[in-house]
Design a protein around this motif. Structure first.
Motif, PDB file in Angstrom:
ATOM      1  N   PHE A 148     -25.384   3.656 -14.152  1.00 57.16           N
ATOM      2  CA  PHE A 148     -26.191   2.871 -13.216  1.00 57.16           C
ATOM      3  C   PHE A 148     -26.060   3.508 -11.841  1.00 57.16           C
ATOM      4  O   PHE A 148     -25.124   3.212 -11.080  1.00 57.16           O
ATOM      5  CB  PHE A 148     -25.723   1.412 -13.201  1.00 57.16           C
ATOM      6  CG  PHE A 148     -25.863   0.724 -14.530  1.00 57.16           C
ATOM      7  CD1 PHE A 148     -27.087   0.274 -14.974  1.00 57.16           C
ATOM      8  CD2 PHE A 148     -24.753   0.549 -15.349  1.00 57.16           C
ATOM      9  CE1 PHE A 148     -27.222  -0.356 -16.202  1.00 57.16           C
ATOM     10  CE2 PHE A 148     -24.870  -0.070 -16.575  1.00 57.16           C
ATOM     11  CZ  PHE A 148     -26.112  -0.530 -17.009  1.00 57.16           C
ATOM     12  N   ASP A 149     -26.998   4.413 -11.531  1.00 58.81           N
ATOM     13  CA  ASP A 149     -26.941   5.135 -10.258  1.00 58.81           C
ATOM     14  C   ASP A 149     -27.010   4.158  -9.088  1.00 58.81           C
ATOM     15  O   ASP A 149     -27.831   3.244  -9.063  1.00 58.81           O
ATOM     16  CB  ASP A 149     -28.104   6.126 -10.164  1.00 58.81           C
ATOM     17  CG  ASP A 149     -27.918   7.314 -11.095  1.00 58.81           C
ATOM     18  OD1 ASP A 149     -26.770   7.613 -11.443  1.00 58.81           O
ATOM     19  OD2 ASP A 149     -28.930   7.929 -11.482  1.00 58.81           O
ATOM     20  N   GLY A 150     -26.151   4.401  -8.122  1.00 57.77           N
ATOM     21  CA  GLY A 150     -26.049   3.513  -6.970  1.00 57.77           C
ATOM     22  C   GLY A 150     -24.911   2.527  -7.113  1.00 57.77           C
ATOM     23  O   GLY A 150     -24.401   2.017  -6.108  1.00 57.77           O
ATOM     24  N   PHE A 151     -24.484   2.280  -8.349  1.00 57.84           N
ATOM     25  CA  PHE A 151     -23.435   1.290  -8.601  1.00 57.84           C
ATOM     26  C   PHE A 151     -22.227   1.903  -9.324  1.00 57.84           C
ATOM     27  O   PHE A 151     -21.150   1.331  -9.298  1.00 57.84           O
ATOM     28  CB  PHE A 151     -23.999   0.117  -9.410  1.00 57.84           C
ATOM     29  CG  PHE A 151     -25.150  -0.559  -8.726  1.00 57.84           C
ATOM     30  CD1 PHE A 151     -24.921  -1.564  -7.791  1.00 57.84           C
ATOM     31  CD2 PHE A 151     -26.448  -0.166  -8.954  1.00 57.84           C
ATOM     32  CE1 PHE A 151     -25.980  -2.163  -7.116  1.00 57.84           C
ATOM     33  CE2 PHE A 151     -27.516  -0.761  -8.291  1.00 57.84           C
ATOM     34  CZ  PHE A 151     -27.279  -1.763  -7.371  1.00 57.84           C
ATOM     35  N   TYR A 194     -15.411  -0.385  -6.565  1.00 55.42           N
ATOM     36  CA  TYR A 194     -16.561   0.309  -5.984  1.00 55.42           C
ATOM     37  C   TYR A 194     -17.865  -0.347  -6.446  1.00 55.42           C
ATOM     38  O   TYR A 194     -18.769  -0.613  -5.640  1.00 55.42           O
ATOM     39  CB  TYR A 194     -16.558   1.784  -6.389  1.00 55.42           C
ATOM     40  CG  TYR A 194     -17.673   2.589  -5.741  1.00 55.42           C
ATOM     41  CD1 TYR A 194     -17.446   3.355  -4.609  1.00 55.42           C
ATOM     42  CD2 TYR A 194     -18.973   2.570  -6.265  1.00 55.42           C
ATOM     43  CE1 TYR A 194     -18.460   4.077  -4.001  1.00 55.42           C
ATOM     44  CE2 TYR A 194     -20.001   3.285  -5.663  1.00 55.42           C
ATOM     45  CZ  TYR A 194     -19.739   4.043  -4.542  1.00 55.42           C
ATOM     46  OH  TYR A 194     -20.764   4.737  -3.953  1.00 55.42           O
ATOM     47  N   SER A 195     -17.961  -0.618  -7.757  1.00 57.07           N
ATOM     48  CA  SER A 195     -19.193  -1.210  -8.297  1.00 57.07           C
ATOM     49  C   SER A 195     -19.408  -2.622  -7.763  1.00 57.07           C
ATOM     50  O   SER A 195     -20.549  -3.026  -7.513  1.00 57.07           O
ATOM     51  CB  SER A 195     -19.128  -1.222  -9.827  1.00 57.07           C
ATOM     52  OG  SER A 195     -19.007   0.091 -10.334  1.00 57.07           O
ATOM     53  N   LEU A 196     -18.327  -3.377  -7.582  1.00 52.09           N
ATOM     54  CA  LEU A 196     -18.458  -4.708  -6.991  1.00 52.09           C
ATOM     55  C   LEU A 196     -18.971  -4.608  -5.559  1.00 52.09           C
ATOM     56  O   LEU A 196     -19.841  -5.377  -5.140  1.00 52.09           O
ATOM     57  CB  LEU A 196     -17.106  -5.436  -7.014  1.00 52.09           C
ATOM     58  CG  LEU A 196     -16.676  -6.063  -8.330  1.00 52.09           C
ATOM     59  CD1 LEU A 196     -15.263  -6.629  -8.211  1.00 52.09           C
ATOM     60  CD2 LEU A 196     -17.644  -7.163  -8.756  1.00 52.09           C
ATOM     61  N   GLY A 197     -18.430  -3.659  -4.801  1.00 51.98           N
ATOM     62  CA  GLY A 197     -18.917  -3.458  -3.441  1.00 51.98           C
ATOM     63  C   GLY A 197     -20.394  -3.105  -3.412  1.00 51.98           C
ATOM     64  O   GLY A 197     -21.156  -3.622  -2.594  1.00 51.98           O
ATOM     65  N   ALA A 198     -20.815  -2.243  -4.343  1.00 51.23           N
ATOM     66  CA  ALA A 198     -22.232  -1.862  -4.411  1.00 51.23           C
ATOM     67  C   ALA A 198     -23.103  -3.050  -4.818  1.00 51.23           C
ATOM     68  O   ALA A 198     -24.226  -3.210  -4.321  1.00 51.23           O
ATOM     69  CB  ALA A 198     -22.412  -0.712  -5.402  1.00 51.23           C
TER      70      ALA A 198
END
Length: 595
Positions: free
Chosen positions: A226-229, A248-252
């Motif tokens: 999932f690009d961006g996440f 990182y993914s939670l922040g995104a």
């Protein structure tokens, strides 16, 4: 009586040998793709397999029914396309030649992950995994269906970002769910707006479980990212992941929720970090929330928040600037220990000296040992006094350098402690150091705190929608955002209300660099009252002499005269009347332009 299944349409018990359901008429004909399990396959004597929902590099997702409790479920079959060759007539999965070991290893990862998720039980923020079945030389995970719409669809329908409070209320259960997974040793690696589902009641739950191979680029499986996440370490199979990967993914995910924009993919940020700070995309976002998102999405894993609960705490409570109280390097700790040891030794020697003076006779060996210890203490004290001078640090010139490079260089961090402040700058790119609290060449003792002011790049703002809005309202909003603008009058053809913005050269939602860019607004002038009758009425008083011989009343006697002569006489009279309607339109732009 044949094998008993449950009809996927009406949830009635039926004989699998029948061609259709005897109750609702649902056809039992197999419509699933070749290589997948046929419709109405009975798995583990309990689950009736239905239609194929989706396929990915890890396997096949089926709609299914749990016969024992008569409820709908979803079944994920582990059949990696890059490793498996075919399926036998009895349903068994056959791995490719020379790939048997890889198939067993990855299948074991699949089994371990879903077995742990089964033991996790129900969690408000997670789609529950109900069962794990090992059959047909592979494994099957049984879980609840993904109910509702994806968070991506939810945001598209909403058409505006969430406030921090709204985002926390909606997504807090997901953060708790991730924390529960982390406490069992699991990582999700697929947190994104496409794997979070919003139910009709407004509850958010995370789905999209997958093994490491599916969520890592260039792995043995056909990866699904999932690009961006996805975190930057997921783009390299050789890099390690950890809890910080999901952070990182939670922040995104929260960045997307609070700004409405998908973050720049992390693999591109490693080459050129152009991620716009959240508060620059959404000026309504508090600074502390934007800082929490930036901290969670740092490229270097060790610089990120290390747990989901830390991230949640930063979002709910404004971060206070940290004072480096005990943030000491290894050399600083050694210096403190050496100084403490020397101080203790001096005290002991002083006590011994007092006892020797009051105790009378001492053996020569004791005096020798005492003199040796005194000399050792003197040398220790001398070394402790001279050591700070040797540990003086000469401050280099860091201006213009990347903060991440300076703060990660052990040549610096072994001696000094860094604090960072951020501000916008046109001269320095985002991430570069603008100035430093201690000047180049200054000599400072070890442990000195040095503040570095880091550039956030040019100050930016998001262009609001302006078309059709009153000029005064638009000007007020643009001034509050710091966006420079120019106004130009525009001839109004009646499509716009007078005094509203009819056109703009910048599209709504565009990110503007405030110091470099400006926008042009075209303001609609006065609309024409009524198109063509007015020019005719206005032309009459302008040429009263020409209006007396009007052609319209005279044509009545013309039919009585067969002669064609009156017609040419009327025609020249009409010709000068034709340019007259053109004069008013030429005159009308003048008042519109000044309006």
């Amino acid at each position: 009586m044949g094998e008993q299944i449950v009809c996927s349409n009406c949830l009635s018990n039926a004989d699998a040998s029948q061609r259709c359901c005897p109750y609702c008429g649902q056809s039992f004909e197999n419509t699933n793709p070749a290589g997948t399990l046929p419709v109405n396959t009975l798995l583990a004597g309990r689950y009736t397999i239905g239609r194929v929902l989706s396929l990915d590099g890890e396997g096949v997702l089926y709609a299914a029914v749990d016969n024992t409790v008569t409820r709908r479920v979803v079944v994920k079959e582990f059949v990696p396309v890059t490793i498996c060759a075919a399926r036998a007539h009895n349903g068994s999965v056959i791995p490719r030649q020379d790939r048997e070991l890889m198939f067993k290893t990855t299948r074991m990862d699949f089994v371990d992950m879903y077995r742990t998720l089964v033991t996790l039980g129900r969690n408000d923020g997670l789609v529950q995994v109900l069962d794990l079945v090992e059959e047909n030389n592979t494994a099957y995970a049984v879980k609840e269906p993904d109910e509702g719409i994806t968070f991506l669809e939810y945001m598209e329908q909403r058409e505006q970002p969430l406030t921090p409070d709204e985002a926390l209320v909606l997504l807090r259960p997901v953060v708790y769910g991730i924390d529960a997974m982390h406490r069992t040793g699991l990582l999700h690696r697929g947190i994104s707006p496409e794997t979070v589902y919003i139910s009709q009641s407004g509850a958010a739950r995370l789905s999209g479980y997958a093994t490491l191979g599916l969520r890592t680029a260039d792995s043995e499986l056909k990866s699904s990212m999932f690009d961006g996440f996805a975190a930057p370490e997921q783009y390299a199979a050789a890099e390690f992941d950890g809890k910080y990967t999901d952070v990182y993914s939670l922040g995104a995910l929260f960045y997307f929720a609070m700004t409405g924009k998908t973050p720049v993919p992390s693999n591109l940020r490693k080459m050129n970090d152009t991620l716009v700070p959240a508060h620059a995309v959404n000026p309504e976002l508090p600074g502390y929330a934007s800082a929490a998102l930036a901290h969670a999405m740092r490229i270097v894993p060790t610089e990120r928040m290390q747990s989901a609960t830390d991230f949640l705490a930063a979002l709910t409570t404004p971060e206070q600037p940290e004072k480096p109280r005990l943030n000491l390097t290894q050399k600083q700790i050694q210096m403190i220990v050496a100084g403490a040891a020397a101080a203790v030794l001096v005290i002991v020697l002083m006590v011994w000296a007092v006892l020797a003076m009051t105790g009378g006779d001492d053996s020569s060996s004791e005096s020798v040992s005492e003199s040796e210890s005194v000399s050792e203490s003197e040398s220790a004290s001398d070394s402790s006094e001279s050591e700070p001078e040797a540990e003086l640090f000469t401050v280099p010139d860091w201006v213009g350098k990347k903060f991440t490079d300076v703060a990660s260089d052990t040549k610096n961090t072994d001696y000094v402690v860094f604090l960072s402040e951020h501000e916008f700058s046109r001269e320095y790119a985002a991430g570069e150091i603008i100035r430093q609290s201690h000047q180049k060449g200054e000599r400072v003792p070890a442990g000195t705190v040095i503040t570095l002011v880091v550039s956030d790049g040019s100050e930016t703002a998001v262009m609001p929608p302006v078309i059709g809005r009153p000029q005064a309202d638009v000007e007020t909003e643009l001034k509050s955002l710091g966006i420079r603008y120019a106004l130009y009058p525009m001839t109004n053809d009646g499509s716009f209300i007078e005094g509203t913005v009819a056109r703009c050269d910048v599209q709504a939602g565009s990110v503007l660099e405030i110091e470099k860019q400006s926008v042009t607004l075209y303001i609609a002038g006065k609309a024409p009252e009524k198109p063509e009758p007015k020019p005719e009425s206005e032309s009459q008083p302008q040429s009263q002499s020409e209006s007396k011989p009007e052609p319209k009343p005279e044509p009545q006697p013309q039919p009585e005269e067969p002669k064609p002569q009156p017609e040419p006489e009327n025609k020249p009279e009409e010709k000068p009347a034709e340019p007259k309607p053109e004069n008013p339109p030429e005159g009308t732009p003048a008042p519109n332009e000044t309006a």
